[in-house]
Motif scaffolding. Structure first.
Motif, PDB file in Angstrom:
ATOM      1  N   VAL A 275      15.195  -2.544  12.251  1.00 21.53           N
ATOM      2  CA  VAL A 275      15.683  -3.747  12.031  1.00 21.53           C
ATOM      3  C   VAL A 275      14.711  -4.977  11.798  1.00 21.53           C
ATOM      4  CG1 VAL A 275      17.379  -5.393  13.264  1.00 21.53           C
ATOM      5  CG2 VAL A 275      17.689  -3.018  13.614  1.00 21.53           C
ATOM      6  N   ARG A 276      14.808  -5.703  10.926  1.00 18.33           N
ATOM      7  CA  ARG A 276      13.918  -6.571  10.462  1.00 18.33           C
ATOM      8  C   ARG A 276      14.568  -8.147  10.669  1.00 18.33           C
ATOM      9  NH1 ARG A 276       8.906  -4.925   8.467  1.00 18.33           N
ATOM     10  NH2 ARG A 276       8.671  -2.563   8.150  1.00 18.33           N
ATOM     11  N   GLN A 277      13.932  -9.250  10.914  1.00 13.82           N
ATOM     12  CA  GLN A 277      13.994 -10.507  10.509  1.00 13.82           C
ATOM     13  C   GLN A 277      13.239 -11.146   9.322  1.00 13.82           C
ATOM     14  OE1 GLN A 277      15.603 -13.327  13.422  1.00 13.82           O
ATOM     15  NE2 GLN A 277      14.716 -15.137  12.147  1.00 13.82           N
ATOM     16  N   GLN A 278      13.866 -11.561   8.293  1.00 16.47           N
ATOM     17  CA  GLN A 278      13.187 -12.064   7.152  1.00 16.47           C
ATOM     18  C   GLN A 278      13.463 -13.362   7.035  1.00 16.47           C
ATOM     19  OE1 GLN A 278      10.333  -8.902   6.454  1.00 16.47           O
ATOM     20  NE2 GLN A 278      10.632 -11.043   5.536  1.00 16.47           N
ATOM     21  N   GLY A 279      13.022 -14.679   7.226  1.00 17.83           N
ATOM     22  CA  GLY A 279      13.496 -15.854   6.893  1.00 17.83           C
ATOM     23  C   GLY A 279      14.740 -15.909   7.821  1.00 17.83           C
ATOM     24  N   ARG A 280      15.795 -16.151   7.555  1.00 14.11           N
ATOM     25  CA  ARG A 280      16.959 -16.678   8.420  1.00 14.11           C
ATOM     26  C   ARG A 280      17.939 -15.411   8.448  1.00 14.11           C
ATOM     27  NH1 ARG A 280      16.940 -19.875  12.179  1.00 14.11           N
ATOM     28  NH2 ARG A 280      19.316 -20.064  11.920  1.00 14.11           N
ATOM     29  N   TYR A 281      17.338 -14.146   7.971  1.00 16.67           N
ATOM     30  CA  TYR A 281      18.570 -13.005   7.758  1.00 16.67           C
ATOM     31  C   TYR A 281      18.054 -11.792   8.116  1.00 16.67           C
ATOM     32  CZ  TYR A 281      20.932 -16.693   5.139  1.00 16.67           C
ATOM     33  OH  TYR A 281      21.400 -18.065   4.749  1.00 16.67           O
ATOM     34  N   LEU A 282      18.891 -10.754   8.576  1.00 14.15           N
ATOM     35  CA  LEU A 282      18.266  -9.502   8.910  1.00 14.15           C
ATOM     36  C   LEU A 282      18.644  -8.464   7.882  1.00 14.15           C
ATOM     37  CD1 LEU A 282      20.302  -9.697  12.403  1.00 14.15           C
ATOM     38  CD2 LEU A 282      17.946 -10.381  12.010  1.00 14.15           C
ATOM     39  N   THR A 283      17.712  -7.384   8.151  1.00 17.11           N
ATOM     40  CA  THR A 283      17.703  -6.361   7.249  1.00 17.11           C
ATOM     41  C   THR A 283      17.742  -5.014   8.067  1.00 17.11           C
ATOM     42  OG1 THR A 283      15.311  -5.832   7.065  1.00 17.11           O
ATOM     43  CG2 THR A 283      16.258  -7.365   5.431  1.00 17.11           C
ATOM     44  N   LEU A 284      18.555  -3.748   7.478  1.00 22.61           N
ATOM     45  CA  LEU A 284      18.518  -2.599   8.457  1.00 22.61           C
ATOM     46  C   LEU A 284      18.287  -1.478   7.518  1.00 22.61           C
ATOM     47  CD1 LEU A 284      21.018  -1.797  10.977  1.00 22.61           C
ATOM     48  CD2 LEU A 284      21.072  -0.441   8.807  1.00 22.61           C
ATOM     49  N   ALA A 285      17.657  -0.518   8.273  1.00 21.69           N
ATOM     50  CA  ALA A 285      17.434   0.833   7.497  1.00 21.69           C
ATOM     51  C   ALA A 285      17.822   1.829   8.783  1.00 21.69           C
ATOM     52  CB  ALA A 285      16.153   0.871   6.864  1.00 21.69           C
ATOM     53  N   VAL A 286      18.377   2.894   8.160  1.00 25.44           N
ATOM     54  CA  VAL A 286      18.858   4.042   9.154  1.00 25.44           C
ATOM     55  C   VAL A 286      18.755   5.301   8.710  1.00 25.44           C
ATOM     56  CG1 VAL A 286      21.353   3.495   8.674  1.00 25.44           C
ATOM     57  CG2 VAL A 286      20.574   4.825  10.755  1.00 25.44           C
ATOM     58  N   ARG A 287      18.337   6.291   9.249  1.00 25.77           N
ATOM     59  CA  ARG A 287      18.358   7.858   8.980  1.00 25.77           C
ATOM     60  C   ARG A 287      19.113   8.293   9.926  1.00 25.77           C
ATOM     61  NH1 ARG A 287      12.716  10.458   8.464  1.00 25.77           N
ATOM     62  NH2 ARG A 287      12.925  10.282  10.825  1.00 25.77           N
ATOM     63  N   VAL A 288      19.917   9.483   9.465  1.00 27.12           N
ATOM     64  CA  VAL A 288      20.856   9.882  10.235  1.00 27.12           C
ATOM     65  C   VAL A 288      21.170  11.523   9.653  1.00 27.12           C
ATOM     66  CG1 VAL A 288      23.470   9.969  11.016  1.00 27.12           C
ATOM     67  CG2 VAL A 288      22.392   7.885  10.509  1.00 27.12           C
ATOM     68  N   PRO A 289      21.160  12.427  10.510  1.00 28.98           N
ATOM     69  CA  PRO A 289      21.434  13.770  10.151  1.00 28.98           C
ATOM     70  C   PRO A 289      22.844  13.679   9.337  1.00 28.98           C
ATOM     71  CG  PRO A 289      20.565  13.761  12.395  1.00 28.98           C
ATOM     72  CD  PRO A 289      20.844  12.350  12.262  1.00 28.98           C
ATOM     73  N   GLU A 290      22.757  14.677   8.530  1.00 29.22           N
ATOM     74  CA  GLU A 290      23.909  14.786   7.837  1.00 29.22           C
ATOM     75  C   GLU A 290      25.047  15.240   8.322  1.00 29.22           C
ATOM     76  OE1 GLU A 290      25.186  16.769   3.388  1.00 29.22           O
ATOM     77  OE2 GLU A 290      23.482  17.338   4.227  1.00 29.22           O
ATOM     78  N   GLU A 291      25.025  16.457   9.164  1.00 29.22           N
ATOM     79  CA  GLU A 291      26.093  16.813  10.090  1.00 29.22           C
ATOM     80  C   GLU A 291      26.913  16.010  11.076  1.00 29.22           C
ATOM     81  OE1 GLU A 291      25.015  20.120  12.522  1.00 29.22           O
ATOM     82  OE2 GLU A 291      22.884  19.292  12.525  1.00 29.22           O
ATOM     83  N   LEU A 292      25.990  14.805  11.702  1.00 26.27           N
ATOM     84  CA  LEU A 292      26.400  13.893  12.421  1.00 26.27           C
ATOM     85  C   LEU A 292      26.931  12.636  11.658  1.00 26.27           C
ATOM     86  CD1 LEU A 292      24.484  15.344  14.348  1.00 26.27           C
ATOM     87  CD2 LEU A 292      23.833  13.141  15.433  1.00 26.27           C
ATOM     88  N   ALA A 293      26.573  12.434  10.312  1.00 29.10           N
ATOM     89  CA  ALA A 293      27.005  11.367   9.718  1.00 29.10           C
ATOM     90  C   ALA A 293      28.666  11.876   9.280  1.00 29.10           C
ATOM     91  CB  ALA A 293      26.312  11.261   8.508  1.00 29.10           C
ATOM     92  N   ALA A 294      28.858  13.071   9.299  1.00 26.96           N
ATOM     93  CA  ALA A 294      30.107  13.728   8.623  1.00 26.96           C
ATOM     94  C   ALA A 294      31.092  13.844   9.907  1.00 26.96           C
ATOM     95  CB  ALA A 294      30.090  14.753   8.033  1.00 26.96           C
TER      96      ALA A 294
END
Length: 449
Positions: A275-294
């Motif tokens: 999770v990051r803040q750039q200026g006034r807004y946030l960004t998100l990046a996530v890695r998830v195991p495929e079997e859990l995502a399903a």
């Protein structure tokens, strides 16, 4: 622990043999490299005494005779070694190394007062299953089938105005104002809240992220992490920085840059979130195991990372622009000369003034491209998103947002060959069509109110 130098050695071996009996010494001599064995005798392919010896070396190389419990573990390893020789005895008939090993095992068991019956060591002690470590639990040597399968991971990211990269590597630009679920499965929920960037426009960006790590066995109780603009905490909402047993490190928050960059590692489910803040807004990046995502049911089908944005919320279609309606086309024809950002209904002078090239006048497509190219060398979809955001808002912080989104993707995305996405199947659009498409994209967004 290696094999192939002076023979087999384990810590404290000199203390075990006072003095080394002839048979024990013979065992040590036989624990030599394949090259040494080959010089003395050619083994048949079926005789697996060398594998038995290698496993014994692995089982004992980490043991320390001065510590409590050494005799117990060493006896376990000897029994495992003995069992291995019994399994290969028929094929090793007449093999001198095999018979030397059998005699040496018996002698060492007598020295250490080891009983012939009892528990044996695993042949993979270095890979003991850790119940709160996803990789160890599902993909270690003790997983189903005993194979060291490499986990399959998926990546999802959200940044800018806002741009979504789904688990399927589909790249979309959406409106999605308000609260929307990015991920919602049996283990993890991620929700973002998007607010208008420019008054009177459908342009939005993320100002709130809520992440719920659901309870899992003994690894962690439920933990909630929440970030809002100007409040990017280095802890969960309850003030803790970890979940479950802190020694096991099954779940923890790591602050990389105060108020600007936080990472959350959920080792028990193999998830990493940035999770990051750039200026006034946030960004998100996530890695998830495929079997859990399903792991979700039909009541959880609204997940932007899984299915993308709903059609009504989409500005583009599979990375390409939708045909503009006639009113937008007419507006575009009136505003096309000069591509002046300040004439665009989505941008206000106050937003254009924040870092815009040329002062209050803001960015032209050419100047926006030049600004984005300072950090984004490859003209892929992240570069085009940067240009789009500058033309839409005039806020240079979106340049850094696109750059960091690219870097976070490179950190978490499991497949390097899919890192770069281009608007076209070829090397990319020529400059003139690119400017035209960017302007149309902005105009279409302005009309979707």
């Amino acid at each position: 622990m290696g094999m192939g130098k002076a023979g087999f050695y384990y810590p404290g071996a000199d203390r075990l043999l006072h003095p080394p009996p002839l048979l024990s010494l013979l065992v040590l001599i036989t624990f030599s490299s394949r090259v040494q064995i080959g010089v003395c005798q050619v083994q048949t392919p079926q005789c697996r005494i060398q594998k038995c010896t290698t496993d014994f070396v692995s089982l004992t190389s980490h043991l320390n005779p001065s510590l409590d419990g050494f005799d117990t573990e060493f006896c376990k390893a000897l029994r495992a070694y003995s069992a291995c020789t019994q399994r290969t005895a028929k094929s090793c008939r007449g093999n001198l190394v095999f018979h030397s090993a059998v005699l040496g095992i018996s002698d060492l068991m007598t020295q250490r007062n080891c009983s012939k019956d009892g528990p044996t060591s695993s042949t993979h002690p270095e890979a003991t299953v850790e119940p709160c470590n996803y990789h160890s639990r599902h993909h270690g040597p003790h997983a189903a089938g005993g194979e060291r399968a490499r986990p399959a991971y998926l990546f999802c990211g959200l940044f800018g105005d806002p741009h979504l990269r789904t688990f399927k590597d589909h790249f979309q630009t959406c409106k999605v104002e308000g609260a929307w679920p990015l991920i919602d499965n049996n283990y993890l929920s991620v929700q973002v809240t998007n607010v208008p960037v420019v008054p009177g426009s459908s342009a939005t960006a993320t100002n709130k992220i809520t992440i719920i790590f659901k309870p899992y066995q003994e690894c962690t109780e439920q933990k909630v992490y929440q970030a809002v603009t100007d409040d990017l905490p280095a802890a969960f909402v309850d003030g803790t920085v970890s979940g479950g047993d802190s020694e096991a490190r099954s779940l923890w928050v790591a602050e990389k840059a105060a108020g600007r960059h936080v990472e959350i590692h959920a080792g028990y489910i193999g998830v990493t979130v940035i999770v990051r803040q750039q200026g006034r807004y946030l960004t998100l990046a996530v890695r998830v195991p495929e079997e859990l995502a399903a792991a979700y049911d039909e009541t959880q089908d609204l997940q932007l990372c899984v299915n993308g944005c709903p059609t009504a919320e989409r500005i583009d279609q599979d990375g390409l622009l939708l045909p503009p309606p006639p009113p937008v086309l007419g507006l575009q024809q009136q505003q096309q000369p000069g591509f002046q950002h300040q004439q665009h209904p989505r941008a206000s002078p106050s937003h254009a003034a924040r870092g815009g090239i040329g002062g209050v006048g803001g960015f032209t497509p050419q100047s926006a491209m030049a600004k984005c190219q300072e950090q984004l060398e490859v003209k892929d979809i992240y570069f085009h998103s940067c240009v789009f955001d500058l033309l839409t808002t005039g806020d240079v912080n979106f340049t850094s947002a696109a750059y960091n989104a690219l870097k976070d993707m490179e950190t978490l995305h499991p497949k390097r060959e899919r890192w770069h996405i281009f608007p076209r199947a070829n090397s990319g659009p020529s400059p003139a069509p690119l400017l035209h498409h960017l302007l149309l994209l902005i105009l279409i967004t302005a009309m979707l109110l």
